[in-house]
Design an enzyme around this catalytic site. Structure first.
Site, PDB file in Angstrom:
ATOM      1  N   HIS A 134      37.686  37.658  41.957  1.00 45.09           N
ATOM      2  CA  HIS A 134      36.778  37.261  43.034  1.00 45.09           C
ATOM      3  C   HIS A 134      37.361  36.165  43.920  1.00 45.09           C
ATOM      4  O   HIS A 134      36.871  35.937  45.020  1.00 45.09           O
ATOM      5  CB  HIS A 134      35.414  36.845  42.460  1.00 45.09           C
ATOM      6  N   ASP A 164      37.308  40.731  36.312  1.00 48.47           N
ATOM      7  CA  ASP A 164      37.436  39.580  37.214  1.00 48.47           C
ATOM      8  C   ASP A 164      38.781  38.883  37.052  1.00 48.47           C
ATOM      9  O   ASP A 164      38.868  37.655  37.073  1.00 48.47           O
ATOM     10  CB  ASP A 164      36.293  38.584  37.022  1.00 48.47           C
ATOM     11  N   GLY A 235      35.739  26.373  42.997  1.00 51.61           N
ATOM     12  CA  GLY A 235      37.166  26.114  43.147  1.00 51.61           C
ATOM     13  C   GLY A 235      37.901  26.097  41.833  1.00 51.61           C
ATOM     14  O   GLY A 235      39.119  26.272  41.779  1.00 51.61           O
ATOM     15  N   SER A 237      37.450  28.355  39.626  1.00 49.61           N
ATOM     16  CA  SER A 237      37.618  29.757  39.237  1.00 49.61           C
ATOM     17  C   SER A 237      39.089  30.141  39.202  1.00 49.61           C
ATOM     18  O   SER A 237      39.831  29.904  40.146  1.00 49.61           O
ATOM     19  CB  SER A 237      36.883  30.667  40.224  1.00 49.61           C
TER      20      SER A 237
END
Length: 380
Positions: A134, A164, A235, A237
């Site tokens: 993502h 993901d 951020g 992630s």
């Protein structure tokens, strides 16, 4: 620096550090330290258990040193506030900021000047970087910012939105690759650190510390997640969740936010990371097997409670292997190759073991009958 030092006398040293060959060949007792079984020899002698000092000390994050002139072993154990700076120093060179301009989308409207950022983890010294799908899926131009502040354009190599995870590549060698831990070392209560780029690139390689709050969480994911109370902010992630050995135990991916909600972050565990990476390298994508059916969870599984009811098949696709094998709407799937499945996450985790065209044995409940049906898996 506060350090705990223990001195072990020569008698203990001789018992613990010498070869165990003279003690016989019978299997010794299992040695478990803080919930983790050590792969080392342990011997039961005279009602006491003896094991190598170094194996135990390393499992506790300590160091063992042998001084032959003094016939002494010194075990040095650092406290958390001594260990954490060393872990951060060791891992930070393997953590990068990921920034890029966004394609036209509803997602881009959330960011000033259509620029978004996240975090990545260097997994190979030749410039391969792991991040969240993502983070990069809507980026037109990706730049990886290293710990020293230098930036390099990155190419999106592989992406898998179901897990993901994505892999990007920069034209840079000699990088420090992160070390990955073992899935079995993901234990509730263990201390972990989240490292990443929260809020702004100026805050890259920020760290927060917490514990593993839970495992096997099936929150808004096809697979099980690690729950942690280490702060994970926008951020972060794609950044690593590391243990106090500096090993990556998971890739930070999401959090719950809202009034009254604190400390609910989630990471993709290293087992899923290894599964996805192995498929990236072998096939260029994740080759997921599929039964060609639609499942319906019971009410307990839907709300995250333990369930033992299996998965009800609401639809069987006409061109699927399940249809050919005779599965019907309303059948209840109890197990796959004798492994119980009671939720969609259970099913997806079990499917990691197989590839399209593999055959599995399904235990099916049909009204009052229990059937074993062989099904050839298709590709999702």
């Amino acid at each position: 620096m506060r350090i705990k030092v223990f001195i072990i006398t020569v008698i203990a040293v001789m018992l613990l550090l010498t070869s165990f060959s003279s003690f016989g060949s019978t299997a010794g007792p299992k040695l478990v330290v803080n919930g983790t079984q050590l792969s080392t020899d342990a011997k039961l002698i005279g009602g006491r258990v003896y094991a190598p000092v170094r194996a135990i000390s390393q499992s506790l994050g300590a160091d063992a040193a042998w001084d032959s002139s003094k016939n002494t072993v010194t075990v040095t154990s650092l406290k958390n506030d001594d260990i954490v700076p060393e872990v951060l120093k060791s891992v930070s060179p393997s953590v990068v900021g990921v920034i890029g301009s966004l394609k036209d989308s509803d997602y881009s409207s959330k960011f000033k000047d259509s620029i978004a950022h996240g975090t990545g983890v260097i997994i190979k010294s030749d410039g391969e970087i792991l991040t969240n799908a993502h983070v990069v899926k809507d980026m037109e131009r990706i730049v990886a910012v290293l710990a020293d502040g230098s930036g390099y354009e990155a190419e999106l190599k592989y992406i898998d939105e179901d897990s993901d995870l994505a892999l990007i590549k920069i034209n840079k060698t000699g990088l420090k690759a992160a070390r990955f831990g073992k899935p079995e070392d993901i234990i509730t209560g263990k201390t972990v650190m989240a490292i990443g780029t929260p809020v702004s690139l100026s805050l890259r390689n920020s760290a927060s510390i917490g514990i593993i709050s839970g495992i096997n969480r099936g929150i808004e994911s096809d697979y099980r997640l690690i729950q942690t109370d280490a702060a994970i902010n926008p951020g972060n992630s794609g950044g690593p969740l590391v243990n106090l050995k500096g090993e990556v135990m998971g890739i930070n991916s999401s959090k719950f936010s809202g009034t009254g909600i604190e400390g609910l972050g989630f990471s993709i565990p290293v087992g899923t990371v290894n599964y996805v990476l192995s498929h990236f390298y072998k096939y260029g994508k994740v080759k997921r097997p599929d039964l060609g059916v639609v499942f319906e969870e019971d009410w307990a599984a839907k709300i995250g409670l333990p369930s033992n009811s299996g998965l009800t098949i609401s639809t069987v696709n006409d061109d699927s292997g399940s249809k050919k094998a005779g599965l019907q709407d309303g059948d209840v799937l109890l197990s796959v190759n004798s492994v119980r499945v009671n939720s969609n996450v259970d099913y997806n985790e079990e499917m990691k073991k197989y590839l399209p065209d593999n055959t599995v044995i399904l235990k099916i409940k049909r009204k009052d009958a229990i059937l074993n049906i062989n099904v050839v898996l298709s590709e999702k």
